[in-house]
Design a protein around this motif. Sequence first.
Motif, PDB file in Angstrom:
ATOM      1  N   LEU A 231       0.828  -1.204   0.000  1.00  0.00           N
ATOM      2  CA  LEU A 231       0.000   0.000   0.000  1.00  0.00           C
ATOM      3  C   LEU A 231       0.864   1.257   0.000  1.00  0.00           C
ATOM      4  O   LEU A 231       0.631   2.179  -0.788  1.00  0.00           O
ATOM      5  CB  LEU A 231      -0.940   0.001   1.210  1.00  0.00           C
ATOM      6  CG  LEU A 231      -1.834   1.227   1.358  1.00  0.00           C
ATOM      7  CD1 LEU A 231      -2.785   1.349   0.171  1.00  0.00           C
ATOM      8  CD2 LEU A 231      -2.611   1.146   2.662  1.00  0.00           C
ATOM      9  N   ALA A 232       1.872   1.295   0.855  1.00  0.00           N
ATOM     10  CA  ALA A 232       2.751   2.465   0.930  1.00  0.00           C
ATOM     11  C   ALA A 232       3.486   2.683  -0.395  1.00  0.00           C
ATOM     12  O   ALA A 232       3.605   3.818  -0.865  1.00  0.00           O
ATOM     13  CB  ALA A 232       3.743   2.305   2.076  1.00  0.00           C
ATOM     14  N   GLN A 233       3.964   1.602  -1.009  1.00  0.00           N
ATOM     15  CA  GLN A 233       4.659   1.726  -2.290  1.00  0.00           C
ATOM     16  C   GLN A 233       3.717   2.230  -3.369  1.00  0.00           C
ATOM     17  O   GLN A 233       4.077   3.100  -4.163  1.00  0.00           O
ATOM     18  CB  GLN A 233       5.263   0.378  -2.707  1.00  0.00           C
ATOM     19  CG  GLN A 233       6.126   0.466  -3.936  1.00  0.00           C
ATOM     20  CD  GLN A 233       7.338   1.355  -3.745  1.00  0.00           C
ATOM     21  OE1 GLN A 233       8.060   1.226  -2.769  1.00  0.00           O
ATOM     22  NE2 GLN A 233       7.550   2.273  -4.675  1.00  0.00           N
ATOM     23  N   ASN A 234       2.504   1.713  -3.389  1.00  0.00           N
ATOM     24  CA  ASN A 234       1.525   2.136  -4.379  1.00  0.00           C
ATOM     25  C   ASN A 234       1.184   3.614  -4.221  1.00  0.00           C
ATOM     26  O   ASN A 234       1.128   4.352  -5.206  1.00  0.00           O
ATOM     27  CB  ASN A 234       0.262   1.269  -4.259  1.00  0.00           C
ATOM     28  CG  ASN A 234      -0.724   1.576  -5.333  1.00  0.00           C
ATOM     29  OD1 ASN A 234      -1.327   2.633  -5.317  1.00  0.00           O
ATOM     30  ND2 ASN A 234      -0.876   0.649  -6.257  1.00  0.00           N
ATOM     31  N   ILE A 235       0.962   4.046  -2.995  1.00  0.00           N
ATOM     32  CA  ILE A 235       0.638   5.457  -2.757  1.00  0.00           C
ATOM     33  C   ILE A 235       1.830   6.339  -3.103  1.00  0.00           C
ATOM     34  O   ILE A 235       1.682   7.396  -3.712  1.00  0.00           O
ATOM     35  CB  ILE A 235       0.158   5.670  -1.308  1.00  0.00           C
ATOM     36  CG1 ILE A 235      -1.236   5.045  -1.150  1.00  0.00           C
ATOM     37  CG2 ILE A 235       0.128   7.151  -0.951  1.00  0.00           C
ATOM     38  CD1 ILE A 235      -1.799   5.087   0.236  1.00  0.00           C
ATOM     39  N   ARG A 236       3.032   5.918  -2.736  1.00  0.00           N
ATOM     40  CA  ARG A 236       4.231   6.685  -3.077  1.00  0.00           C
ATOM     41  C   ARG A 236       4.352   6.844  -4.588  1.00  0.00           C
ATOM     42  O   ARG A 236       4.598   7.926  -5.100  1.00  0.00           O
ATOM     43  CB  ARG A 236       5.488   6.010  -2.521  1.00  0.00           C
ATOM     44  CG  ARG A 236       6.695   6.964  -2.534  1.00  0.00           C
ATOM     45  CD  ARG A 236       8.000   6.234  -2.645  1.00  0.00           C
ATOM     46  NE  ARG A 236       8.264   5.716  -3.967  1.00  0.00           N
ATOM     47  CZ  ARG A 236       8.626   6.441  -5.037  1.00  0.00           C
ATOM     48  NH1 ARG A 236       8.735   7.746  -4.951  1.00  0.00           N
ATOM     49  NH2 ARG A 236       8.867   5.884  -6.190  1.00  0.00           N
ATOM     50  N   ASP A 237       4.152   5.763  -5.327  1.00  0.00           N
ATOM     51  CA  ASP A 237       4.223   5.814  -6.785  1.00  0.00           C
ATOM     52  C   ASP A 237       3.129   6.716  -7.366  1.00  0.00           C
ATOM     53  O   ASP A 237       3.366   7.459  -8.314  1.00  0.00           O
ATOM     54  CB  ASP A 237       4.108   4.413  -7.385  1.00  0.00           C
ATOM     55  CG  ASP A 237       5.315   3.545  -7.071  1.00  0.00           C
ATOM     56  OD1 ASP A 237       6.345   4.073  -6.610  1.00  0.00           O
ATOM     57  OD2 ASP A 237       5.205   2.307  -7.260  1.00  0.00           O
ATOM     58  N   HIS A 238       1.933   6.642  -6.790  1.00  0.00           N
ATOM     59  CA  HIS A 238       0.812   7.461  -7.255  1.00  0.00           C
ATOM     60  C   HIS A 238       1.114   8.948  -7.044  1.00  0.00           C
ATOM     61  O   HIS A 238       0.892   9.761  -7.946  1.00  0.00           O
ATOM     62  CB  HIS A 238      -0.466   7.058  -6.514  1.00  0.00           C
ATOM     63  CG  HIS A 238      -1.660   7.852  -6.912  1.00  0.00           C
ATOM     64  ND1 HIS A 238      -2.352   7.606  -8.071  1.00  0.00           N
ATOM     65  CD2 HIS A 238      -2.280   8.893  -6.310  1.00  0.00           C
ATOM     66  CE1 HIS A 238      -3.358   8.459  -8.166  1.00  0.00           C
ATOM     67  NE2 HIS A 238      -3.328   9.256  -7.111  1.00  0.00           N
ATOM     68  N   ILE A 239       1.621   9.291  -5.877  1.00  0.00           N
ATOM     69  CA  ILE A 239       1.962  10.686  -5.595  1.00  0.00           C
ATOM     70  C   ILE A 239       3.055  11.158  -6.540  1.00  0.00           C
ATOM     71  O   ILE A 239       2.972  12.253  -7.106  1.00  0.00           O
ATOM     72  CB  ILE A 239       2.418  10.856  -4.126  1.00  0.00           C
ATOM     73  CG1 ILE A 239       1.257  10.585  -3.177  1.00  0.00           C
ATOM     74  CG2 ILE A 239       2.979  12.259  -3.885  1.00  0.00           C
ATOM     75  CD1 ILE A 239       1.672  10.449  -1.726  1.00  0.00           C
ATOM     76  N   ASP A 240       4.061  10.331  -6.729  1.00  0.00           N
ATOM     77  CA  ASP A 240       5.175  10.675  -7.610  1.00  0.00           C
ATOM     78  C   ASP A 240       4.694  10.886  -9.043  1.00  0.00           C
ATOM     79  O   ASP A 240       5.139  11.804  -9.733  1.00  0.00           O
ATOM     80  CB  ASP A 240       6.227   9.565  -7.549  1.00  0.00           C
ATOM     81  CG  ASP A 240       7.501   9.920  -8.288  1.00  0.00           C
ATOM     82  OD1 ASP A 240       7.918  11.100  -8.208  1.00  0.00           O
ATOM     83  OD2 ASP A 240       8.076   9.027  -8.923  1.00  0.00           O
ATOM     84  N   GLU A 241       3.769  10.047  -9.492  1.00  0.00           N
ATOM     85  CA  GLU A 241       3.279  10.112 -10.867  1.00  0.00           C
ATOM     86  C   GLU A 241       2.398  11.329 -11.123  1.00  0.00           C
ATOM     87  O   GLU A 241       2.435  11.919 -12.197  1.00  0.00           O
ATOM     88  CB  GLU A 241       2.490   8.836 -11.186  1.00  0.00           C
ATOM     89  CG  GLU A 241       1.964   8.767 -12.591  1.00  0.00           C
ATOM     90  CD  GLU A 241       1.222   7.462 -12.857  1.00  0.00           C
ATOM     91  OE1 GLU A 241       0.449   7.431 -13.830  1.00  0.00           O
ATOM     92  OE2 GLU A 241       1.395   6.489 -12.103  1.00  0.00           O
ATOM     93  N   PHE A 242       1.574  11.705 -10.145  1.00  0.00           N
ATOM     94  CA  PHE A 242       0.577  12.740 -10.375  1.00  0.00           C
ATOM     95  C   PHE A 242       0.875  14.081  -9.708  1.00  0.00           C
ATOM     96  O   PHE A 242       0.013  14.947  -9.671  1.00  0.00           O
ATOM     97  CB  PHE A 242      -0.803  12.236  -9.921  1.00  0.00           C
ATOM     98  CG  PHE A 242      -1.319  11.145 -10.807  1.00  0.00           C
ATOM     99  CD1 PHE A 242      -1.839  11.415 -12.062  1.00  0.00           C
ATOM    100  CD2 PHE A 242      -1.242   9.828 -10.392  1.00  0.00           C
ATOM    101  CE1 PHE A 242      -2.293  10.398 -12.882  1.00  0.00           C
ATOM    102  CE2 PHE A 242      -1.709   8.802 -11.204  1.00  0.00           C
ATOM    103  CZ  PHE A 242      -2.222   9.085 -12.454  1.00  0.00           C
ATOM    104  N   SER A 243       2.076  14.262  -9.187  1.00  0.00           N
ATOM    105  CA  SER A 243       2.422  15.555  -8.600  1.00  0.00           C
ATOM    106  C   SER A 243       3.913  15.804  -8.773  1.00  0.00           C
ATOM    107  O   SER A 243       4.653  14.960  -9.243  1.00  0.00           O
ATOM    108  CB  SER A 243       2.043  15.587  -7.115  1.00  0.00           C
ATOM    109  OG  SER A 243       2.960  14.835  -6.358  1.00  0.00           O
TER     110      SER A 243
END
Length: 127
Positions: free
Chosen positions: A61-73
């Motif tokens: 979950l933490a990796q997925n959220i980190r990747d999502h934040i990195d991708e969209f901001s």
Amino acid sequence: MTSDDEDEQHGTKPFREGRQHFDDSAVVISERAKLWTNPRRQHVVLQVLAAPNREMSLKALAQNIRDHIDEFSDQDPDYDDVRQTLRRRHLPRLAKHDVVRFEDNTICPGPEFGAAVEQLVRNDPRI
């Protein structure tokens, strides 16, 4: 006759410090509304919904959220910071409201998970 006597005569008692004389349902509603003001908590629910068997590790979950934040901001969040924020803030709040269960670094739906998904869909029908 004092005002206290009048209160006793009418069956009411004066306000005493430490006694709660209001309905706290507004507080409960406000607290539940705060669940959805944070994109990370929304993301937690969506990730658990999409996970196989509706179960996910904290690490994934933490990796997925980190990747999502990195991708969209423009942010480049540190994995450990994301994991600690989830562990200390977001998951306990969601667990307190029975949206998820968080035990042994595993996140899975709680009794109110369906209602949470329903609320997210109401707020964003694209989900």
